[in-house]
Design an enzyme around this catalytic site. Structure first.
Site, PDB file in Angstrom:
ATOM      1  N   GLU A   4     -14.074   2.100  -0.279  1.00 57.60           N
ATOM      2  CA  GLU A   4     -13.430   2.687   0.877  1.00 57.60           C
ATOM      3  C   GLU A   4     -13.730   3.983   1.009  1.00 57.60           C
ATOM      4  OE1 GLU A   4      -9.161   2.150   0.122  1.00 57.60           O
ATOM      5  OE2 GLU A   4      -8.779   3.928  -0.592  1.00 57.60           O
ATOM      6  N   ASP A  18       0.694  -1.311   0.101  1.00 59.27           N
ATOM      7  CA  ASP A  18      -0.062  -0.085   0.010  1.00 59.27           C
ATOM      8  C   ASP A  18       0.903   1.124   0.108  1.00 59.27           C
ATOM      9  OD1 ASP A  18      -2.318   1.399  -0.022  1.00 59.27           O
ATOM     10  OD2 ASP A  18      -2.995   0.539   1.905  1.00 59.27           O
TER      11      ASP A  18
END
Length: 596
Positions: free
Chosen positions: A468, A413
């Site tokens: 998200e 990430d």
């Protein structure tokens, strides 16, 4: 104009002037034609079914201070016809029938430019060199995309403010005429342009390795220009959020890291124009995958796609348990039990299982060795989350340590860049993980650009304005869900993370970080598992919610994540999409629409 038929394609040299030469390469079905004009520089133009796709546009590369396309002299023009079948593990179909014609112009001094025209997919070009050596530099690249009409464009602008090259590549699309594209904006690719006659054109790049990705900015008139992040000179490490470029960049785009030779030429990324005759042809366009470097792993039988029980979106918010839910061993055993009971292949341990800046130091509340033992006893595999530069600092150690422990891969990430050092880092992580037979899910990432063909252990990529966002925004995601499959998904799989079990209509929706809900219906969430490409597909909600709705959970977990065949049956960008996919003898059909 005198044209000469050469090796199954048109590669025409004509004397328009004393200096100018024109070369033409057509797709095997003769629908798509690329015309290259060589005079004081090199320009290319593209037509499809006699409709202009691209007006004459310049291309060049400046290396060590020299523009290799300035007053070029073509030493030879080589043509090639290719028709074959490409194995496509973990792609939207198991095999791809490709058919293209290729023209290579030898510019001398070890440089050439290669053009391809494909049946049914589009066109592309790239530069290739056999004369570069370690220490050479790419100073600049000119990639023009000129148009004769003020077409409508779907533009994803960078969200970087102080530094527009620093972006998570998660943006909704601004729909605007070409003339209305912001002069102060920087867009990332793919970028969609709606042409005349129902044609669609996507501008993007492919096979980005040891080179920056291509942004796009407004040029003079009705044009776009490629723009590339230079090599960063200083980066700052930030806990939890990756590296940040500090203040300044170098004056060049890329350093040449190793010697090139005729046996191993240095190829630069493809500049890609994907062409589709209808909206429904866009989501299943395979051009980016076909242009990527072939599989470097070889045997892929150890790579296992599948569903993933995921913790972060639902904020570890399980209920009805006799322990404190959170980032601890007991909570992850609960996730493992849920995965095992529902035949879910993976559980991911997201942010918090290790120290923020040291992937080799565990959170004291996590007994990872015990979790690996427990998961193995339940036939469930574990994947660990990591910030990219933190993993890269101890890459070999981390892969060796956790691979021996039984961990099957990493969710990586917070890259939030695509300059040369970052693209090199991601290829390095993919290669090292493959040597340890570990999979990779790239979150916080630019679009795939074909890396998943080169390293098939890289299963998913974010670069999408995914679910998200509903933890913190009121913006409309339902319309986006029927827009991005036509644009971003052309490049490859999306780490969108669907599966919300609590769902709200537009007037009822409100963001909630700890107990999030989706916009739209439950059926909309389920259909996303068919419509969106994702070999490594999350179930974003918490196990407690899924167990309360077992019928939906059973349906979700039965949907495959890789396919033998994909067809988009109908669709209109921003309105709806209906996708059919086959696995073995069973077809699955998913349909999404906007609020209307």
């Amino acid at each position: 104009m005198k044209r000469i038929l050469t090796y199954f394609l048109l590669a025409a040299l004509c004397a328009g002037t004393a200096q100018a030469k024109v070369y033409v390469v057509s797709s095997p079905d003769r629908k798509t034609e690329v015309e290259i004009k060589v005079e004081d520089g090199i320009t290319w133009s593209v037509s499809h079914a006699r409709h202009e796709v691209l007006a004459p546009s310049a291309l060049s590369l400046t290396v060590n201070g020299r523009d290799i396309c300035q007053k070029p002299r073509v030493k030879s023009a080589k043509t090639e016809k290719v028709k074959n079948t490409v194995d496509a593990p973990f792609w939207r179909q198991a095999r791809i029938e490709q058919s293209y014609n290729q023209l290579t112009l030898d510019l001398g001094d070890g440089w050439s430019v290669v053009f391809r025209a494909y049946d049914g997919e589009g066109v592309a070009y790239r530069f290739v060199s056999t004369s570069l050596k370690k220490g050479d530099r790419v100073d600049a690249e000119r990639a023009e995309f000129n148009f004769s009409h003020d077409y409508t464009a779907y533009v994803p602008y960078s969200t970087g403010t102080d530094n527009p090259y620093a972006t998570s590549f998660e943006s909704k699309y601004t729909v605007t005429p070409l003339s209305g594209i912001r002069t102060d904006g920087l867009a990332f690719s793919p970028l969609l342009i709606r042409l005349d006659g129902g044609l669609n054109l996507e501008i993007t790049d492919a096979d980005i390795e040891s080179y920056p990705g291509m942004f796009l900015k407004k040029g003079p008139g009705l044009s776009l220009r490629g723009d590339f992040a230079p090599v960063p000179e200083v980066v700052r490490e930030t806990p939890r959020r990756g590296q940040v470029v500090v203040d300044k960049y170098a004056s060049h785009l890329a350093d040449i890291r190793a010697n090139a030779s005729k046996k191993a030429p240095r190829s630069f990324p493809w500049r890609v124009l994907a062409i589709a005759e209808s909206d429904a042809d866009l989501p299943a366009n395979n051009l980016v995958y076909l242009l990527a470097s072939p599989n470097r792993i070889g045997d892929v039988s150890w790579i296992k796609p599948g569903k993933v029980a995921w913790d972060w979106w639902n904020d570890w918010n399980i209920t009805g348990v006799d322990f404190q839910a959170g980032i601890n061993t007991e909570t992850y055993k609960y996730y493992i039990d849920f995965a095992a009971a529902n035949h879910i292949e993976y559980v991911v341990l997201d942010e918090g299982w290790s120290e923020p800046l040291d992937i080799l130091r565990l959170n004291p509340d996590i007994d990872l060795q015990e979790l690996c033992r427990y998961a193995a006893s339940k036939n469930v595999d574990l994947v660990l989350w990591a910030v990219s530069f933190v993993l890269d600092k101890d890459l070999e150690k981390a892969c060796r340590k956790y691979g021996k422990m039984g961990i099957k891969g990493f969710k990586v990430d917070f890259m939030n860049r695509d300059d040369q050092p970052l693209t090199e880092q991601l290829y390095r992580i993919a290669e090292t993980a493959a040597r340890h037979q570990m999979i990779v899910d790239y979150h916080g990432m630019y679009k795939p650009a074909g890396m998943n063909r080169t390293w098939p252990n890289v299963l998913n990529f974010e670069g999408v304005w995914g679910l998200e966002q509903l933890k913190w925004t009121r913006e409309d995601i339902v319309e986006y869900d029927v827009t991005f499959p036509y644009i971003r998904q052309l490049s490859g799989p999306v780490d969108y993370t669907p599966g919300a079990m609590r769902n709200a209509l537009q007037r009822e929706y409100a963001p909630n970080n700890s107990n999030p809900v989706s916009q739209g219906t439950r059926a909309h969430q389920v259909a996303e598992y068919v419509v969106f490409d994702a070999p490594f597909e999350m179930l974003c909600d918490n196990p407690s919610a899924y167990m309360k709705e077992q019928e939906t959970t059973d349906f979700l977990t039965a949907i495959p994540t890789v396919w033998d065949e994909t067809r988009v049956l109908q669709g209109e960008i921003g309105q709806f999409i209906v996708t059919a996919r086959r696995k073995d003898g069973t077809w699955y059909i998913g349909g999404l629409n906007n609020w209307d």
